[in-house]
Design a protein around this motif. Structure first.
Motif, PDB file in Angstrom:
ATOM      1  N   LEU A  50       0.692  -1.144  -0.064  1.00 11.17           N
ATOM      2  CA  LEU A  50       0.113  -0.120  -0.116  1.00 11.17           C
ATOM      3  C   LEU A  50       0.776   1.348  -0.246  1.00 11.17           C
ATOM      4  N   LEU A  51       2.169   1.385   0.651  1.00 16.27           N
ATOM      5  CA  LEU A  51       2.861   2.537   0.668  1.00 16.27           C
ATOM      6  C   LEU A  51       4.205   2.507  -0.054  1.00 16.27           C
ATOM      7  N   GLY A  52       4.382   1.325  -0.810  1.00 16.06           N
ATOM      8  CA  GLY A  52       5.722   1.254  -1.457  1.00 16.06           C
ATOM      9  C   GLY A  52       6.969   1.093  -0.579  1.00 16.06           C
ATOM     10  N   CYS A  53       6.846   0.815   0.886  1.00 17.40           N
ATOM     11  CA  CYS A  53       8.067   0.673   1.772  1.00 17.40           C
ATOM     12  C   CYS A  53       7.772  -0.493   2.587  1.00 17.40           C
ATOM     13  N   TYR A  54       9.002  -1.357   2.461  1.00 18.98           N
ATOM     14  CA  TYR A  54       8.832  -2.381   3.721  1.00 18.98           C
ATOM     15  C   TYR A  54       8.835  -1.908   5.112  1.00 18.98           C
ATOM     16  N   PRO A  55       8.346  -2.837   5.770  1.00 16.96           N
ATOM     17  CA  PRO A  55       8.405  -2.572   7.285  1.00 16.96           C
ATOM     18  C   PRO A  55       9.882  -2.132   7.901  1.00 16.96           C
ATOM     19  N   GLU A  56      10.708  -2.884   7.318  1.00 13.00           N
ATOM     20  CA  GLU A  56      12.152  -2.842   8.112  1.00 13.00           C
ATOM     21  C   GLU A  56      12.724  -1.311   7.526  1.00 13.00           C
ATOM     22  N   GLU A  57      12.365  -0.811   6.445  1.00 11.48           N
ATOM     23  CA  GLU A  57      12.668   0.447   5.929  1.00 11.48           C
ATOM     24  C   GLU A  57      11.847   1.650   6.750  1.00 11.48           C
ATOM     25  N   LEU A  58      10.904   1.294   7.477  1.00 11.49           N
ATOM     26  CA  LEU A  58      10.138   2.323   8.082  1.00 11.49           C
ATOM     27  C   LEU A  58      10.175   2.317   9.533  1.00 11.49           C
ATOM     28  N   LEU A  59      10.811   1.336  10.316  1.00  8.83           N
ATOM     29  CA  LEU A  59      11.100   1.138  11.538  1.00  8.83           C
ATOM     30  C   LEU A  59      12.212   2.157  12.115  1.00  8.83           C
ATOM     31  N   GLY A  60      11.765   2.980  12.970  1.00  8.11           N
ATOM     32  CA  GLY A  60      12.835   3.858  13.607  1.00  8.11           C
ATOM     33  C   GLY A  60      12.776   5.132  12.734  1.00  8.11           C
ATOM     34  N   GLN A  61      12.083   5.455  11.613  1.00  6.84           N
ATOM     35  CA  GLN A  61      12.276   6.544  10.918  1.00  6.84           C
ATOM     36  C   GLN A  61      11.087   7.422  11.351  1.00  6.84           C
ATOM     37  N   PRO A  62      11.328   8.676  11.053  1.00  4.21           N
ATOM     38  CA  PRO A  62      10.315   9.827  11.605  1.00  4.21           C
ATOM     39  C   PRO A  62       8.960   9.524  10.583  1.00  4.21           C
ATOM     40  N   VAL A  63       7.874  10.043  11.140  1.00  2.00           N
ATOM     41  CA  VAL A  63       6.664   9.908  10.467  1.00  2.00           C
ATOM     42  C   VAL A  63       6.873  10.385   9.070  1.00  2.00           C
ATOM     43  N   ARG A  64       7.576  11.612   9.072  1.00  2.00           N
ATOM     44  CA  ARG A  64       7.457  12.359   7.833  1.00  2.00           C
ATOM     45  C   ARG A  64       7.879  11.264   6.560  1.00  2.00           C
ATOM     46  N   ARG A  65       8.778  10.179   6.869  1.00  2.00           N
ATOM     47  CA  ARG A  65       9.056   9.205   5.637  1.00  2.00           C
ATOM     48  C   ARG A  65       7.898   8.636   5.030  1.00  2.00           C
ATOM     49  N   VAL A  66       6.666   8.709   5.934  1.00  2.00           N
ATOM     50  CA  VAL A  66       5.383   8.087   5.121  1.00  2.00           C
ATOM     51  C   VAL A  66       4.629   9.318   4.621  1.00  2.00           C
ATOM     52  N   LEU A  67       4.284  10.075   5.631  1.00  2.32           N
ATOM     53  CA  LEU A  67       3.150  11.351   5.296  1.00  2.32           C
ATOM     54  C   LEU A  67       3.972  12.697   4.591  1.00  2.32           C
TER      55      LEU A  67
END
Length: 109
Positions: A50-67
């Protein structure tokens, strides 16, 4: 990702049946963060689809990485809520060149 905002009809929530308590619906993604902490602490396994990112790419990242640019007002609005309050905003994110609409739901603990 780019973001646009749309008005939200809260009555939609009351009409949606809960079929699998404790599960993330196939058309939704769970992302948890506890600002002002280090960033995203939990992500559902289906975020790549749905977002084009794997969970391990997002963990620990700021919310800005998604939004993207919507992260600052969303985080500020959530921080201003009282404990136990809920938040909802309809947004559109461009993912892999395609505009996708999401209902962003937040819960202040």
């Amino acid at each position: 990702m780019s973001v646009t905002e749309e008005p939200v009809d809260f009555a939609e929530c009351g009409r949606e049946p809960v079929q699998f308590p404790g599960a993330v619906q196939s058309y939704g993604v769970l992302i948890a963060a506890r600002p002002p902490g280090p960033g995203i602490s939990h992500v559902s396994e289906n975020c790549d689809r749905l977002l084009g990112c794997y969970p391990e790419e997002l963990l620990g990242q700021p919310v800005r990485r998604v939004l993207g640019s919507a992260a600052d007002p969303v985080v500020a609005e959530l921080a201003a809520l009282a404990a136990g309050a809920r938040y909802r905003r309809r947004i559109a994110l461009t993912v892999r060149g395609e505009l996708r609409r999401f209902d962003l739901l937040g819960h202040r603990v």
